[in-house]
Design a protein around this motif. Structure first.
Motif, PDB file in Angstrom:
ATOM      1  N   MET A  98      80.216 -44.420  42.104  1.00  0.00           N
ATOM      2  CA  MET A  98      79.426 -44.185  43.322  1.00  0.00           C
ATOM      3  C   MET A  98      80.330 -44.256  44.556  1.00  0.00           C
ATOM      4  O   MET A  98      80.217 -43.447  45.474  1.00  0.00           O
ATOM      5  CB  MET A  98      78.291 -45.213  43.436  1.00  0.00           C
ATOM      6  N   LEU A  99      81.242 -45.228  44.549  1.00  0.00           N
ATOM      7  CA  LEU A  99      82.157 -45.355  45.680  1.00  0.00           C
ATOM      8  C   LEU A  99      83.156 -44.200  45.717  1.00  0.00           C
ATOM      9  O   LEU A  99      83.472 -43.655  46.769  1.00  0.00           O
ATOM     10  CB  LEU A  99      82.918 -46.692  45.597  1.00  0.00           C
ATOM     11  N   ARG A 100      83.631 -43.816  44.540  1.00  0.00           N
ATOM     12  CA  ARG A 100      84.616 -42.733  44.465  1.00  0.00           C
ATOM     13  C   ARG A 100      84.057 -41.407  44.958  1.00  0.00           C
ATOM     14  O   ARG A 100      84.717 -40.636  45.620  1.00  0.00           O
ATOM     15  CB  ARG A 100      84.984 -42.516  42.991  1.00  0.00           C
ATOM     16  N   TYR A 101      82.815 -41.117  44.570  1.00  0.00           N
ATOM     17  CA  TYR A 101      82.253 -39.798  44.853  1.00  0.00           C
ATOM     18  C   TYR A 101      81.210 -39.819  45.960  1.00  0.00           C
ATOM     19  O   TYR A 101      80.602 -38.792  46.257  1.00  0.00           O
ATOM     20  CB  TYR A 101      81.600 -39.217  43.590  1.00  0.00           C
ATOM     21  N   GLY A 102      80.956 -40.990  46.550  1.00  0.00           N
ATOM     22  CA  GLY A 102      79.959 -41.062  47.608  1.00  0.00           C
ATOM     23  C   GLY A 102      78.543 -40.780  47.112  1.00  0.00           C
ATOM     24  O   GLY A 102      77.774 -40.079  47.763  1.00  0.00           O
ATOM     25  N   ILE A 103      78.191 -41.338  45.953  1.00  0.00           N
ATOM     26  CA  ILE A 103      76.845 -41.148  45.383  1.00  0.00           C
ATOM     27  C   ILE A 103      75.998 -42.360  45.764  1.00  0.00           C
ATOM     28  O   ILE A 103      76.460 -43.497  45.684  1.00  0.00           O
ATOM     29  CB  ILE A 103      76.946 -41.031  43.852  1.00  0.00           C
ATOM     30  N   ASP A 104      74.752 -42.120  46.199  1.00  0.00           N
ATOM     31  CA  ASP A 104      73.997 -43.237  46.750  1.00  0.00           C
ATOM     32  C   ASP A 104      72.937 -43.800  45.806  1.00  0.00           C
ATOM     33  O   ASP A 104      72.276 -44.781  46.144  1.00  0.00           O
ATOM     34  CB  ASP A 104      73.351 -42.831  48.084  1.00  0.00           C
ATOM     35  N   ASP A 105      72.754 -43.211  44.620  1.00  0.00           N
ATOM     36  CA  ASP A 105      71.699 -43.702  43.735  1.00  0.00           C
ATOM     37  C   ASP A 105      72.167 -43.671  42.284  1.00  0.00           C
ATOM     38  O   ASP A 105      72.526 -42.619  41.762  1.00  0.00           O
ATOM     39  CB  ASP A 105      70.444 -42.820  43.902  1.00  0.00           C
ATOM     40  N   ILE A 106      72.133 -44.832  41.644  1.00  0.00           N
ATOM     41  CA  ILE A 106      72.665 -44.969  40.276  1.00  0.00           C
ATOM     42  C   ILE A 106      71.845 -44.155  39.267  1.00  0.00           C
ATOM     43  O   ILE A 106      72.340 -43.779  38.208  1.00  0.00           O
ATOM     44  CB  ILE A 106      72.697 -46.466  39.872  1.00  0.00           C
ATOM     45  N   ARG A 107      70.604 -43.844  39.631  1.00  0.00           N
ATOM     46  CA  ARG A 107      69.737 -43.128  38.684  1.00  0.00           C
ATOM     47  C   ARG A 107      70.225 -41.713  38.405  1.00  0.00           C
ATOM     48  O   ARG A 107      69.921 -41.148  37.359  1.00  0.00           O
ATOM     49  CB  ARG A 107      68.291 -43.116  39.200  1.00  0.00           C
ATOM     50  N   HIS A 108      71.003 -41.140  39.334  1.00  0.00           N
ATOM     51  CA  HIS A 108      71.549 -39.795  39.094  1.00  0.00           C
ATOM     52  C   HIS A 108      72.335 -39.719  37.790  1.00  0.00           C
ATOM     53  O   HIS A 108      72.347 -38.699  37.110  1.00  0.00           O
ATOM     54  CB  HIS A 108      72.489 -39.387  40.232  1.00  0.00           C
ATOM     55  N   PHE A 109      73.007 -40.818  37.449  1.00  0.00           N
ATOM     56  CA  PHE A 109      73.910 -40.784  36.297  1.00  0.00           C
ATOM     57  C   PHE A 109      73.172 -40.624  34.976  1.00  0.00           C
ATOM     58  O   PHE A 109      73.728 -40.155  34.007  1.00  0.00           O
ATOM     59  CB  PHE A 109      74.746 -42.070  36.239  1.00  0.00           C
ATOM     60  N   LEU A 110      71.911 -41.047  34.929  1.00  0.00           N
ATOM     61  CA  LEU A 110      71.184 -41.018  33.666  1.00  0.00           C
ATOM     62  C   LEU A 110      70.207 -39.865  33.555  1.00  0.00           C
ATOM     63  O   LEU A 110      69.642 -39.629  32.500  1.00  0.00           O
ATOM     64  CB  LEU A 110      70.411 -42.339  33.484  1.00  0.00           C
ATOM     65  N   GLU A 111      70.005 -39.131  34.660  1.00  0.00           N
ATOM     66  CA  GLU A 111      68.957 -38.117  34.634  1.00  0.00           C
ATOM     67  C   GLU A 111      69.373 -36.819  33.960  1.00  0.00           C
ATOM     68  O   GLU A 111      68.549 -35.976  33.645  1.00  0.00           O
ATOM     69  CB  GLU A 111      68.469 -37.836  36.066  1.00  0.00           C
ATOM     70  N   ASN A 112      70.672 -36.633  33.747  1.00  0.00           N
ATOM     71  CA  ASN A 112      71.173 -35.413  33.105  1.00  0.00           C
ATOM     72  C   ASN A 112      70.714 -34.149  33.812  1.00  0.00           C
ATOM     73  O   ASN A 112      70.388 -33.151  33.168  1.00  0.00           O
ATOM     74  CB  ASN A 112      70.757 -35.366  31.633  1.00  0.00           C
ATOM     75  N   ASP A 113      70.667 -34.207  35.135  1.00  0.00           N
ATOM     76  CA  ASP A 113      70.331 -33.023  35.916  1.00  0.00           C
ATOM     77  C   ASP A 113      71.622 -32.237  36.137  1.00  0.00           C
ATOM     78  O   ASP A 113      72.552 -32.722  36.780  1.00  0.00           O
ATOM     79  CB  ASP A 113      69.731 -33.464  37.266  1.00  0.00           C
ATOM     80  N   LEU A 114      71.645 -31.001  35.585  1.00  0.00           N
ATOM     81  CA  LEU A 114      72.897 -30.232  35.649  1.00  0.00           C
ATOM     82  C   LEU A 114      73.315 -29.915  37.079  1.00  0.00           C
ATOM     83  O   LEU A 114      74.495 -29.800  37.382  1.00  0.00           O
ATOM     84  CB  LEU A 114      72.762 -28.936  34.848  1.00  0.00           C
ATOM     85  N   ARG A 115      72.317 -29.800  37.985  1.00  0.00           N
ATOM     86  CA  ARG A 115      72.686 -29.511  39.386  1.00  0.00           C
ATOM     87  C   ARG A 115      73.541 -30.640  39.945  1.00  0.00           C
ATOM     88  O   ARG A 115      74.415 -30.439  40.787  1.00  0.00           O
ATOM     89  CB  ARG A 115      71.435 -29.331  40.252  1.00  0.00           C
ATOM     90  N   PHE A 116      73.282 -31.863  39.469  1.00  0.00           N
ATOM     91  CA  PHE A 116      74.104 -33.009  39.872  1.00  0.00           C
ATOM     92  C   PHE A 116      75.430 -33.019  39.113  1.00  0.00           C
ATOM     93  O   PHE A 116      76.507 -33.069  39.705  1.00  0.00           O
ATOM     94  CB  PHE A 116      73.326 -34.300  39.611  1.00  0.00           C
ATOM     95  N   LEU A 117      75.321 -32.916  37.786  1.00  0.00           N
ATOM     96  CA  LEU A 117      76.511 -33.096  36.949  1.00  0.00           C
ATOM     97  C   LEU A 117      77.569 -32.001  37.164  1.00  0.00           C
ATOM     98  O   LEU A 117      78.756 -32.248  37.047  1.00  0.00           O
ATOM     99  CB  LEU A 117      76.102 -33.131  35.470  1.00  0.00           C
ATOM    100  N   GLU A 118      77.113 -30.787  37.499  1.00  0.00           N
ATOM    101  CA  GLU A 118      78.064 -29.680  37.639  1.00  0.00           C
ATOM    102  C   GLU A 118      78.946 -29.824  38.878  1.00  0.00           C
ATOM    103  O   GLU A 118      79.873 -29.040  39.076  1.00  0.00           O
ATOM    104  CB  GLU A 118      77.312 -28.332  37.675  1.00  0.00           C
ATOM    105  N   GLN A 119      78.636 -30.793  39.734  1.00  0.00           N
ATOM    106  CA  GLN A 119      79.463 -30.948  40.935  1.00  0.00           C
ATOM    107  C   GLN A 119      80.788 -31.658  40.655  1.00  0.00           C
ATOM    108  O   GLN A 119      81.616 -31.779  41.542  1.00  0.00           O
ATOM    109  CB  GLN A 119      78.696 -31.750  41.997  1.00  0.00           C
ATOM    110  N   PHE A 120      80.955 -32.142  39.402  1.00  0.00           N
ATOM    111  CA  PHE A 120      82.180 -32.923  39.157  1.00  0.00           C
ATOM    112  C   PHE A 120      83.156 -32.194  38.243  1.00  0.00           C
ATOM    113  O   PHE A 120      82.764 -31.475  37.375  1.00  0.00           O
ATOM    114  CB  PHE A 120      81.802 -34.266  38.523  1.00  0.00           C
TER     115      PHE A 120
END
Ligand code: PHE
Length: 345
Positions: free
Chosen positions: A323-345
């Motif tokens: 979260m600190l490395r990528y500036g992500i503000d919510d831990i729930r993003h990591f478990l939701e498997n939303d490709l719109r989120f995951l494809e940014q990395f």
């Protein structure tokens, strides 16, 4: 019926037959022609069946003409069959031609999950200090998750970890990666420099900074004469490699049953750089891990003599670091498997 008329019929049969062979359009056609002329009920058989009515001296001559006609047709059929075959092959070759000079179609590639990416970066940094990656089981014994770590049954310190138990008495989902310390101490001899990344589980309500399932990376160093200064120096080097060379750090006193003394390790807030913001709750600091000197009881449970060996251990939350490395503000993003989120990395 005489020799002349039969021979005449045989000649015209040969002529017709040759013409039919020549005009057969494909192998199937040609087979039909062959059956019609040379088959058991074919033209040639029919004409030759009249041979019995001829005078005996004419029969061999008619037989000879019949054989000539058969051979002529057979030869023509064989030749035509090979022509038609190579035509078919040519057209298949033309239709199925592969242009080997075309560029390949690119494969769709996935990417690593940001938490896995972060674990690898953590392992890369500690790898430079000689730390070797080990992995322990996700289903642990109560013994290694708690008791060997100096947390007896019914001890109030257990409240620090809300635990998911299994149906099997004595087995639970590990609440942290610290049981890996016991595995490594029992399996290897000092000097030990081990890194233990892994998934952990806690019976917790999920919110922006807590998941019931998350990753930790445990570190363990044991040797003769290992000190807290070594711990401090190593963690500083890690913070600088991960968050930038001038990032300020600090130790605060902490409490864990398996380390003594215990500390929390903070880095200057990577969002506001110490000015105070909501990410660091206006403190200017962010805690990234817990650590301390391995408790003598834990060393002994690992089969090591605490008079001879000292060590330190630390445990960090991978999502927190990511979260600190990528500036992500919510831990729930990591478990939701939303490709719109995951494809940014
Ligand atoms: N296991 C601790 C936790 O989950 C972190 C820790 C690891 C603390 C190693 C000290 C030493 O909170």
């Amino acid at each position: 019926m005489d020799y002349g008329s039969i021979a005449g019929r045989l000649d015209s049969l040969q002529e017709d037959g040759l013409a039919a062979v020549a005009s057969a359009a494909d192998i199937v056609d040609l087979e039909a022609v062959e059956v019609a002329y040379l088959g058991r009920k074919g033209e040639l058989k029919t004409v030759l069946s009249g041979i019995g009515q001829l005078p005996a001296e004419d029969r061999p001559r008619v037989g000879a003409v019949g054989n000539r006609v058969r051979e002529a047709l057979e030869t023509a059929i064989v030749a035509r069959r090979s022509d038609l075959g190579s035509v078919a092959l040519d057209s298949r070759l033309a239709a199925e031609r592969i242009d080997v000079t075309l560029p390949g179609r690119p494969l769709r590639r996935g990417s690593l999950h940001p938490v896995i990416e972060t674990n690898r970066e953590i392992a890369r940094i500690f790898g430079q200090f000689g730390f070797v990656v080990y992995e322990g089981p996700e289903v642990e014994t109560d013994e290694r998750n708690f008791r060997a770590l100096n947390i007896p049954p019914d001890h109030p310190a257990r409240d620090l970890w809300d635990t998911l138990y299994t149906d099997l008495p004595g087995y639970l989902l590990r609440t942290h990666t610290s049981p890996g310390q016991i595995h490594v101490m029992q399996a290897t001899k000092p000097p030990i420099r081990a890194l233990l990344p892994g998934r952990c589980f806690r019976y917790e309500a999920v919110d922006a900074s807590h998941g019931f399932e998350f990753f930790q990376v445990e570190g363990l160093m044991v040797d003769e004469g290992t000190t807290m200064a070594d711990l401090r120096g190593l963690l500083d080097a890690f913070a600088h490699a991960m968050f930038g060379a001038r990032r300020a750090t600090r130790f605060r006193p902490g409490y864990y049953p398996f380390t003594e003394p215990s500390v929390a390790f903070d880095v200057r807030c990577v969002v506001c750089d110490g000015a105070g913001c909501s990410a660091c709750q206006r403190t200017g600091w962010m805690t990234i891990l817990g650590a301390g000197m391995v408790h003598p009881i834990v060393l002994r449970n690992g089969g090591l003599d605490p008079e001879r060996y000292q060590g330190f251990a630390f445990g960090m939350g991978s999502e927190r670091i990511a979260m600190l490395r990528y500036g992500i503000d919510d831990i729930r993003h990591f478990l939701e498997n939303d490709l719109r989120f995951l494809e940014q990395f």
